[in-house]
Design an enzyme around this catalytic site. Structure first.
Site, PDB file in Angstrom:
ATOM      1  CD  GLU A  39      36.236  42.571  44.794  1.00 33.23           C
ATOM      2  OE1 GLU A  39      36.010  44.144  45.651  1.00 33.23           O
ATOM      3  OE2 GLU A  39      37.164  42.585  45.375  1.00 33.23           O
ATOM      4  CD  GLN A  40      44.827  43.321  37.867  1.00 40.90           C
ATOM      5  OE1 GLN A  40      46.161  43.197  36.922  1.00 40.90           O
ATOM      6  NE2 GLN A  40      43.388  43.780  36.871  1.00 40.90           N
TER       7      GLN A  40
END
Length: 536
Positions: free
Chosen positions: A375-376
């Site tokens: 999750e960036q």
């Protein structure tokens, strides 16, 4: 005239199909979400992005996929009143093994709705679906052999075991019959990217060979039977720049034949344009199109002669290129992300950003570190020019050094430059630059500024990046003028070849907005606009 590349910036592995007088090209998107870019044209000259069809979790979830994995080499076709899209989701790059899962989705129109995927096989990547004259459907892919000394980043021919073909039954939604090896490739090696085209009773098989670096080539063969034996094109490689290092379009290979309604023939291929005097291609692998002719011997060749792809190519009916859009400013005042932007890996973008929580801004929620495979919070667009400037404004109030948000020039976790608003215990809210200039495999950060620059007050901060070829200069707007921030950075490393080398990275440079919060507090950062100004 057709001006190559027709799809500038990261747009590799072009698969082309025609429906009436409409042409569509599908290209690889790797770890960028949504998956697969489809462009549309009516004249083969002017192209417009119309759809990214893999847009929900049931179709594609790439959380955990390493850099340069994800969606490889789609194949787009049209038959039986449907568009058929075949694609691979690659889950592993390094080592001897490729975990590559192949799927098919369909839609009645290019805009959708696109179906949930049908799983096909995992024996290799670069799948292709061929619809024969009698309605039979044939599924092709390269066969991956892990019992070899070829590994990710250093491919070797034994790993690329040849092209296999098997019948696909759409009624049962599965492969039937035996998978048969139809083409082992040539001594050039690394055979992949198969596409079939049928003309005058011949099956023409185009493949890519030599790897997707500077030895890349289109290889062509033909047979009266789909299962072979296939005889090689007398020139072996009708499209390649491998023996012409000064050609403007390098790394040419991996494409597909298309005919116009009037019978003119063209061939797509990927290419790259390295910076002068280098072997670094920050714009990644782009899509080009060549005019071809059928010879008296029944073989296809470039219309201008020789194998080297041309920049300027005659268009059907003398169509002309519309002026290229150089400047695009996006004010985030709508509910949808502008079409040129993508994010990374996750089918759940609501955890990364919102365009409605605070109307008029793009709100990024600080998630995992820059370069995370899960999750960036990074929203970015392709770099399409060698010389350009981008600009944004961010409203961000960090309270710890673990929170950062700003403007990024990004390729992957090993290759990026990040101008970030963050917090320092001594100076408070401040500006810093974090870089990873191609440090593979360790991904060590460098801090080119040496120290942080204090930011007065708590208002929004305008940030900019100016790129000229291999040089990047970050800037900040302060006291009524733009001021340089930090030293000139190496923009050329944000490229396919930077760091690990030409066979280790397969996407291209992006410019955009990023935020992380490794404290876990999900600190929001609000971006009011993003402006892109190309200069070449």
């Amino acid at each position: 005239m057709i001006r190559n590349p027709i799809l500038p910036g990261f747009n590799p592995d072009p698969s082309i199909c025609r429906v009436g007088r409409a042409y569509y090209i599908a290209t690889s998107t790797f770890e960028w979400y949504p998956g697969v870019q489809i462009h549309h044209s009516t004249d083969l000259v002017n192209w417009r992005l119309v759809k990214r069809p893999l847009e929900r979790a049931s179709q594609l979830d790439m959380r955990g996929n390493p850099d340069s994995c994800g969606v490889w080499a789609p194949c787009l076709s049209y038959a039986d009143g449907l568009f058929w899209l075949v694609y691979t989701d690659v889950k592993r790059l390094d080592g001897n093994v490729k975990d590559a899962h192949n799927y098919i989705v369909t839609a009645p129109a290019i805009e959708g709705p696109w179906s949930d995927p049908v799983y096909v096989n995992s024996s290799g990547f670069d799948p292709s679906l061929f619809h024969d004259d009698d309605g039979t459907k044939w599924f092709l892919n390269m066969l991956w052999n892990h019992v070899s000394d070829g590994v990710g980043g250093q491919p070797k021919h034994p790993s690329f075991a040849g092209i296999v073909c098997q019948q696909y039954d759409p009624a049962e939604a599965r492969l039937v019959g035996e998978a048969r090896m139809i083409f082992a490739g040539t001594e050039h090696g690394l055979v992949e990217g198969p596409h079939l085209f049928k003309k005058n009773g011949w099956y023409y098989l185009t493949t890519a060979e030599g790897g997707t670096g500077y030895d890349h080539a289109v290889t062509m063969a033909r047979s009266r039977s789909i299962f072979g034996p296939y005889e090689l094109h007398p020139d072996r490689h009708p499209i390649t720049a491998k023996d012409h290092p000064q050609a403007p379009l390098q790394r040419a290979g991996h494409g597909q034949i298309i005919e116009t309604p009037e019978g003119e023939v063209y061939h797509t291929h990927l290419c790259s344009r390295p910076l002068p005097g280098t072997r670094r291609s920050p714009l990644g692998r782009e899509t080009a199109l060549q005019k071809c002719l059928w010879g008296e011997d029944g073989w296809l060749r470039l219309a201008h002669g020789g194998p080297v792809p041309a920049v300027d190519v005659p268009a059907p009916d003398g169509a002309e290129k519309s002026p290229r859009q150089q400047a695009v400013r996006r004010d985030f005042d709508g509910a949808d992300l502008p079409p040129e932007f993508q994010w990374l890996r996750t089918p759940y973008p609501e955890r990364l950003f919102s365009l409605t929580e605070r109307p008029g801004v793009l709100r990024l929620y600080g998630r995992e570190s820059i370069g995370s495979w899960f999750e960036q919070s990074l929203v970015a667009r392709r770099q399409e020019h060698f010389s350009l400037q981008v600009e944004t404004e961010v409203d961000f109030q960090p309270t710890t050094f673990q929170q950062a948000a700003g403007l990024v020039h990004y390729y992957n976790r090993h290759k990026f430059h990040f101008l970030a608003v963050t917090h320092d215990s001594k100076v408070g809210r401040c500006l810093t630059v974090m870089s990873c200039p191609g440090d593979w495999p360790d991904a060590r950060l460098t801090f080119p500024m040496g120290g942080a620059i204090a930011l007065p007050g708590d208002g929004p901060v305008r940030l900019a990046a100016d790129i000229d070829g291999a040089s990047l200069q970050f800037r900040c707007f302060s006291h009524g003028e733009w001021k340089d921030v930090g030293p000139v950075l190496d923009a050329s490393v944000i490229s396919d070849e930077g760091g690990r080398g030409e066979h280790g990275s397969f996407t291209g440079a992006f410019l955009g907005m990023a935020a992380f919060d490794t404290s876990g507090a999900a600190k929001p950062a609000d971006f009011s606009y993003f402006a892109y100004q190309g200069r070449d």
